[in-house]
Scaffold this motif. Structure first.
Motif, PDB file in Angstrom:
ATOM      1  N   PRO A 163     -30.287  20.371  -5.174  1.00  0.00           N
ATOM      2  CA  PRO A 163     -29.085  19.660  -4.721  1.00  0.00           C
ATOM      3  C   PRO A 163     -29.338  18.719  -3.548  1.00  0.00           C
ATOM      4  N   ALA A 164     -30.270  19.090  -2.645  1.00  0.00           N
ATOM      5  CA  ALA A 164     -30.551  18.228  -1.493  1.00  0.00           C
ATOM      6  C   ALA A 164     -31.148  16.894  -1.940  1.00  0.00           C
ATOM      7  N   ILE A 165     -32.033  16.934  -2.949  1.00  0.00           N
ATOM      8  CA  ILE A 165     -32.624  15.697  -3.463  1.00  0.00           C
ATOM      9  C   ILE A 165     -31.578  14.899  -4.239  1.00  0.00           C
ATOM     10  N   GLN A 166     -30.758  15.595  -5.011  1.00  0.00           N
ATOM     11  CA  GLN A 166     -29.663  14.941  -5.734  1.00  0.00           C
ATOM     12  C   GLN A 166     -28.763  14.176  -4.769  1.00  0.00           C
ATOM     13  N   LYS A 167     -28.396  14.831  -3.675  1.00  0.00           N
ATOM     14  CA  LYS A 167     -27.507  14.204  -2.686  1.00  0.00           C
ATOM     15  C   LYS A 167     -28.199  13.033  -1.995  1.00  0.00           C
ATOM     16  N   THR A 168     -29.475  13.212  -1.645  1.00  0.00           N
ATOM     17  CA  THR A 168     -30.227  12.132  -0.990  1.00  0.00           C
ATOM     18  C   THR A 168     -30.266  10.889  -1.875  1.00  0.00           C
ATOM     19  N   LEU A 169     -30.576  11.084  -3.157  1.00  0.00           N
ATOM     20  CA  LEU A 169     -30.667   9.954  -4.072  1.00  0.00           C
ATOM     21  C   LEU A 169     -29.305   9.293  -4.293  1.00  0.00           C
ATOM     22  N   LEU A 170     -28.249  10.092  -4.399  1.00  0.00           N
ATOM     23  CA  LEU A 170     -26.910   9.516  -4.563  1.00  0.00           C
ATOM     24  C   LEU A 170     -26.554   8.662  -3.348  1.00  0.00           C
ATOM     25  N   ASN A 171     -26.814   9.204  -2.152  1.00  0.00           N
ATOM     26  CA  ASN A 171     -26.503   8.434  -0.940  1.00  0.00           C
ATOM     27  C   ASN A 171     -27.292   7.124  -0.895  1.00  0.00           C
ATOM     28  N   GLU A 172     -28.546   7.187  -1.311  1.00  0.00           N
ATOM     29  CA  GLU A 172     -29.391   5.991  -1.287  1.00  0.00           C
ATOM     30  C   GLU A 172     -28.912   4.938  -2.282  1.00  0.00           C
ATOM     31  N   ILE A 173     -28.636   5.349  -3.521  1.00  0.00           N
ATOM     32  CA  ILE A 173     -28.235   4.344  -4.512  1.00  0.00           C
ATOM     33  C   ILE A 173     -26.871   3.755  -4.168  1.00  0.00           C
ATOM     34  N   ASN A 174     -25.964   4.575  -3.619  1.00  0.00           N
ATOM     35  CA  ASN A 174     -24.655   4.042  -3.253  1.00  0.00           C
ATOM     36  C   ASN A 174     -24.766   3.062  -2.088  1.00  0.00           C
ATOM     37  N   ALA A 175     -25.671   3.358  -1.146  1.00  0.00           N
ATOM     38  CA  ALA A 175     -25.888   2.426  -0.040  1.00  0.00           C
ATOM     39  C   ALA A 175     -26.464   1.105  -0.555  1.00  0.00           C
ATOM     40  N   ILE A 176     -27.403   1.198  -1.489  1.00  0.00           N
ATOM     41  CA  ILE A 176     -28.018  -0.009  -2.064  1.00  0.00           C
ATOM     42  C   ILE A 176     -26.986  -0.828  -2.833  1.00  0.00           C
ATOM     43  N   LEU A 177     -26.129  -0.145  -3.586  1.00  0.00           N
ATOM     44  CA  LEU A 177     -25.133  -0.840  -4.406  1.00  0.00           C
ATOM     45  C   LEU A 177     -24.057  -1.528  -3.573  1.00  0.00           C
ATOM     46  N   GLN A 178     -23.968  -1.175  -2.298  1.00  0.00           N
ATOM     47  CA  GLN A 178     -23.004  -1.829  -1.423  1.00  0.00           C
ATOM     48  C   GLN A 178     -23.609  -2.996  -0.646  1.00  0.00           C
ATOM     49  N   GLU A 179     -24.905  -3.211  -0.783  1.00  0.00           N
ATOM     50  CA  GLU A 179     -25.554  -4.320  -0.090  1.00  0.00           C
ATOM     51  C   GLU A 179     -25.162  -5.648  -0.744  1.00  0.00           C
ATOM     52  N   PRO A 180     -24.662  -6.597   0.019  1.00  0.00           N
ATOM     53  CA  PRO A 180     -24.260  -7.893  -0.568  1.00  0.00           C
ATOM     54  C   PRO A 180     -25.386  -8.571  -1.345  1.00  0.00           C
ATOM     55  N   GLU A 181     -26.604  -8.531  -0.819  1.00  0.00           N
ATOM     56  CA  GLU A 181     -27.710  -9.194  -1.495  1.00  0.00           C
ATOM     57  C   GLU A 181     -28.031  -8.524  -2.829  1.00  0.00           C
ATOM     58  N   THR A 182     -27.993  -7.183  -2.852  1.00  0.00           N
ATOM     59  CA  THR A 182     -28.260  -6.456  -4.100  1.00  0.00           C
ATOM     60  C   THR A 182     -27.152  -6.707  -5.110  1.00  0.00           C
ATOM     61  N   ARG A 183     -25.910  -6.677  -4.659  1.00  0.00           N
ATOM     62  CA  ARG A 183     -24.791  -6.940  -5.562  1.00  0.00           C
ATOM     63  C   ARG A 183     -24.891  -8.346  -6.161  1.00  0.00           C
ATOM     64  N   ALA A 184     -25.340  -9.307  -5.342  1.00  0.00           N
ATOM     65  CA  ALA A 184     -25.497 -10.677  -5.844  1.00  0.00           C
ATOM     66  C   ALA A 184     -26.593 -10.740  -6.901  1.00  0.00           C
ATOM     67  N   LYS A 185     -27.700 -10.015  -6.686  1.00  0.00           N
ATOM     68  CA  LYS A 185     -28.785  -9.976  -7.671  1.00  0.00           C
ATOM     69  C   LYS A 185     -28.310  -9.350  -8.974  1.00  0.00           C
ATOM     70  N   LEU A 186     -27.567  -8.256  -8.866  1.00  0.00           N
ATOM     71  CA  LEU A 186     -27.072  -7.581 -10.060  1.00  0.00           C
ATOM     72  C   LEU A 186     -26.078  -8.465 -10.809  1.00  0.00           C
ATOM     73  N   ALA A 187     -25.203  -9.137 -10.062  1.00  0.00           N
ATOM     74  CA  ALA A 187     -24.227 -10.031 -10.699  1.00  0.00           C
ATOM     75  C   ALA A 187     -24.936 -11.175 -11.408  1.00  0.00           C
ATOM     76  N   LYS A 188     -25.961 -11.724 -10.768  1.00  0.00           N
ATOM     77  CA  LYS A 188     -26.715 -12.822 -11.375  1.00  0.00           C
ATOM     78  C   LYS A 188     -27.379 -12.387 -12.673  1.00  0.00           C
ATOM     79  N   SER A 189     -27.750 -11.106 -12.738  1.00  0.00           N
ATOM     80  CA  SER A 189     -28.392 -10.583 -13.945  1.00  0.00           C
ATOM     81  C   SER A 189     -27.367 -10.129 -14.990  1.00  0.00           C
TER      82      SER A 189
END
Length: 326
Positions: free
Chosen positions: A262-288
């Motif tokens: 569960p600790a690794i599950q939570k760590t990974l969830l927190n990381e991906i959610n933080a990444i998905l909120q980054e404006p630059e990452t969201r722009a890359k995903l939208a462009k794709s």
């Protein structure tokens, strides 16, 4: 007796402390993310964007490993049997989790019991494209021409049971048009044949086809979303061209094997959610061609998968999509 009890007690404390340190240090070596689709697909593009940011944020390489076959199920089966230590993960599209279990016999995994769901990543809208020289400029014109054809119109998919197969099967059934599936190993091959005039049409992710549309090499006819997508608002929906309620797309999510701590599950969830909120990452995903969709927690994602599996199964039965051999 007391001495033995003390030895056992301190031994357990030592083991527990080591486990905590190991989890706190995660990851301390490269992590492999398996995907069941080839390079050039929407799943591959999104996974590589996420893997790059995870590598930068977590200080270890996150490597993408394409294990292609059976509409993504080969990769899912391999990931399900991996050691649940956080060093082998899976980015799955909806097909291996929600479609394939209802139409393929003898899959090597159960999507509801063999994985640890971590979190949702994105939604991939599906886009219908034809050759720029095709006489049809709308979905309705294309279907009218298909009805007049003396032979079934062929369409490309990324394999039996893939979302591209399901979306076209449902559309053809609702339109009363006979169409023949031509399965490809990946989106790029199907698109190449549409561009070259060897294949009339394909219905695949906006993510994998938008570059060719922007370059004028493919003509878009319809997007399979309830409302026009912000990623390409100029393209009309299937809904507004005569098919109410028509929305079929693919979601992508991150999984670990069953038993992931569960600790690794939570760590990974927190990381991906933080990444998905980054404006630059969201722009890359939208462009794709990918729309960000996040999970508040892993339990929410697990419930979503269960419901999607059930709803897709009903859709497959309602439209009489036949089971297939692997």
């Amino acid at each position: 007796m007391k001495l033995n009890c003390l030895i056992k007690f301190f031994g357990l404390v030592f083991l527990a402390s080591n486990a905590i340190v190991a989890l706190a240090a995660y990851p301390d070596r490269p992590v492999t993310i398996i995907i069941g689709f080839p390079p050039g697909t929407g799943t591959d593009t999104v996974t590589r964007i996420m893997a790059d940011r995870l590598s930068q944020r977590m200080g270890q390489q996150f490597l993408v490993d394409n294990k292609v076959g059976v509409a993504g199920s080969i990769g899912a089966g391999i990931a399900a049997k991996a050691k649940p230590d956080g060093y082998t993960l899976l980015v799955s599209a909806s097909a291996p989790m929600s479609i394939n279990p209802h139409i393929y016999k003898n899959l090597t995994y159960n999507p509801l019991t063999d994985f640890t769901p971590i979190g949702m990543l994105v939604w991939l809208p599906y886009l219908m494209v034809v050759n720029p020289n095709d006489p049809a400029n709308t979905l309705q014109q294309f279907l009218a021409n298909a009805q007049k054809s003396s032979t079934p119109v062929s369409y490309g998919s990324t394999g039996n049971g893939a979302t591209s197969n399901l979306v076209m099967s449902v559309l053809a059934k609702r339109a009363g048009v006979e169409m023949t599936q031509i399965p490809y190993k990946g989106s790029s091959q199907a698109q190449a044949d549409v561009i070259g005039g060897q294949l009339p049409v394909t219905f695949d992710t906006l993510s994998s086809s938008i570059a060719m549309v922007r370059a004028g090499k493919l003509k878009p006819l319809a997007v399979a979303t309830l409302k026009r997508t912000e990623l390409a608002p100029e393209i009309p929906t299937v809904v507004e061209q005569g098919f109410p309620g028509f929305e079929i797309g693919a979601w992508l999510g991150l999984f670990g094997p069953l038993g992931l701590p569960p600790a690794i599950q939570k760590t990974l969830l927190n990381e991906i959610n933080a990444i998905l909120q980054e404006p630059e990452t969201r722009a890359k995903l939208a462009k794709s061609g990918a729309e960000v969709r996040m999970s508040a927690n892993s339990g929410e994602f697990a419930l979503f998968i269960k419901n999607d599996n059930e709803n897709t199964g009903k859709l497959i039965r309602d439209f009489n999509i036949k089971p297939m051999e692997q």
